[in-house]
Structure formats: structure tokens, C-alpha cells
Design a protein around this motif. Sequence first.
Motif, PDB file in Angstrom:
ATOM      1  N   PHE A   1      62.614  25.596  44.886  1.00 36.55           N
ATOM      2  CA  PHE A   1      62.332  24.623  46.117  1.00 36.55           C
ATOM      3  C   PHE A   1      61.565  23.673  45.911  1.00 36.55           C
ATOM      4  O   PHE A   1      60.495  23.672  45.181  1.00 36.55           O
ATOM      5  CB  PHE A   1      62.056  25.570  47.120  1.00 36.55           C
ATOM      6  CG  PHE A   1      61.806  24.871  48.533  1.00 36.55           C
ATOM      7  CD1 PHE A   1      63.081  25.028  49.483  1.00 36.55           C
ATOM      8  CD2 PHE A   1      60.742  23.938  48.887  1.00 36.55           C
ATOM      9  CE1 PHE A   1      62.897  24.378  50.648  1.00 36.55           C
ATOM     10  CE2 PHE A   1      60.636  23.690  50.215  1.00 36.55           C
ATOM     11  CZ  PHE A   1      61.763  23.690  51.130  1.00 36.55           C
TER      12      PHE A   1
ATOM     13  N   ASP B   1      64.237  19.255  48.603  1.00 33.52           N
ATOM     14  CA  ASP B   1      64.846  19.990  49.649  1.00 33.52           C
ATOM     15  C   ASP B   1      64.160  19.687  50.994  1.00 33.52           C
ATOM     16  O   ASP B   1      64.860  19.509  52.109  1.00 33.52           O
ATOM     17  CB  ASP B   1      64.470  21.341  49.474  1.00 33.52           C
ATOM     18  CG  ASP B   1      65.346  22.213  48.441  1.00 33.52           C
ATOM     19  OD1 ASP B   1      66.515  22.222  48.445  1.00 33.52           O
ATOM     20  OD2 ASP B   1      64.608  22.292  47.314  1.00 33.52           O
TER      21      ASP B   1
ATOM     22  N   ILE C   1      61.024  27.841  51.830  1.00 30.50           N
ATOM     23  CA  ILE C   1      61.340  28.533  50.562  1.00 30.50           C
ATOM     24  C   ILE C   1      61.966  29.749  50.672  1.00 30.50           C
ATOM     25  O   ILE C   1      63.064  30.009  49.709  1.00 30.50           O
ATOM     26  CB  ILE C   1      60.097  28.788  49.894  1.00 30.50           C
ATOM     27  CG1 ILE C   1      59.313  27.570  49.755  1.00 30.50           C
ATOM     28  CG2 ILE C   1      60.158  29.296  48.327  1.00 30.50           C
ATOM     29  CD1 ILE C   1      57.711  27.465  49.259  1.00 30.50           C
TER      30      ILE C   1
ATOM     31  N   LYS D   1      65.849  29.120  51.270  1.00 28.32           N
ATOM     32  CA  LYS D   1      66.591  28.688  50.274  1.00 28.32           C
ATOM     33  C   LYS D   1      66.922  29.890  49.295  1.00 28.32           C
ATOM     34  O   LYS D   1      68.029  29.951  48.643  1.00 28.32           O
ATOM     35  CB  LYS D   1      65.970  27.518  49.383  1.00 28.32           C
ATOM     36  CG  LYS D   1      66.640  27.212  48.064  1.00 28.32           C
ATOM     37  CD  LYS D   1      66.159  25.800  47.534  1.00 28.32           C
ATOM     38  CE  LYS D   1      66.993  25.388  46.570  1.00 28.32           C
ATOM     39  NZ  LYS D   1      66.834  24.288  45.801  1.00 28.32           N
TER      40      LYS D   1
END
Length: 234
Positions: free
Chosen positions: A40, A145, A226, A229
Motif C-alpha cells: 500500500f 493508493d 491498508i 487493499k
Amino acid sequence: MQAGKDQRATREIKVVQRVLKVNERMAEENRRHFSDRGVFVINVMSSPGSGKTATLQKTIERLMPEVRAAVIVGDVATTHDADRLAVTGAPVVQVNTDAFGGDCHLAAHVIEKAADDVDLDAIELLIVENVGNLVCPAEFDIGEDVRVVVLSVTEGEDKPVKYPTMFRTCDAALLNKIDLLPHLDYDKDQAIAYIHQVNPAMPVFEISARTGAGMDAWIEWLKEKIRSKLRVKS
């Protein structure tokens, strides 16, 4: 004479457009590469003096060892910020832009090269501390991201409307140094209203990197991003 000026302006616009297009392609390559490795990436931006490095130091200390992190630090010169962040135990890669003209931002190709010095298999989180500037970094996707902007109460309340691209393209704002509010003539509510004028959905975390106030909500927001993802990746 005016025609000559118009031609030069047109050429300059085309050059800028080409640079941004190339950067966009490189950013997408970075994004795929980081995603494939289950990493991430967060791009942290601000003006100089906002307390960005102190905020990241406290953030990393609260995340590790639960979340393994590494940092790429961008500055025109010196390793001062990288030295401070290395104390956390996170691997740190320094990028000094004075080596290639003193750029006021990190571009995607720079991140690609810097990431070669990071063991991506050993981390879940890559933090990019961008060069201190509220203009240029907002224009360059690096393959992140999420984007976060740090704004301090020692700056003007109107920064979000003066630099709207930065606040429009970020996913969250950290309003830092709130411990100083009793000593300042600063309208916190107006600052937040300006942020939401530019980006109505943006979450704003009121924090003090010095005292730790407000950090829990910010850390939980980041952890959830995080985790989301990693869940999608798995």
C-alpha cells in the motif's frame, strides 16, 4: 510580437502535457508493480513547516511492528528528514532533487528508481514524503493508493482555496499543531470549511504530532485503508 508569444505559450503547454502524459503512464506501471507485491502506497504532501516529518515519525511509531513500513523521502537538499524518520526503525530512502535541477516534487520515474532500494517483499506500507510544496506535487501521480495533505494551524486558514488542486486531489487532510490553537489567532472551523468547500467528502483529522492528540483516529483510518487493499489482494 503577440503572435510569437502565443506560439511560445502553445509550445510550452504541449510540452507540459507530454510530460504529464509520460508521468501518468509511469505512475500506472508503479501502481501495478506495488499492487502485485501487496504494498500500500501513501503520498504525503504539505507546505514546508507543516510538521509533516514529525507527523510521519509518530505515525510510523504507532504502526510498527504491526504494519511493516518503509519511507521514500523527497527534499531538494539534505538528509535531515530521512535521518529523523530512520530513528523509527523503518527503512528510509532519500531522494534529493537538487541532483536534477531542484524539482519541487517527486515524479513517477523517480519513485520507480527509489523503490529499487526498498525490499518490497518485507513491507506492507510504503510512505512517500513528498517535497514541501502545495502546488507541483499535486499535479504528479506517482502510483500511490491514497494522497494525504498536512496543513498546520500556523498557516493561513485559506490555504485550501488558494491551492485547490492539492486539496481536491487528496483523500484526507491532517490539520496539525492543534496544541498551539490557544496561542494563535486561527479560525479552525473556517479552515475546515474551506477544505470542504474544495472537497466536500474529505475527512479532516485534527492532530498534534507533538502531543499525540487526535492521532488514534488518523491511524485507524490509515490501517483500514491498508487492510482493505490487502483483503482485495488476498
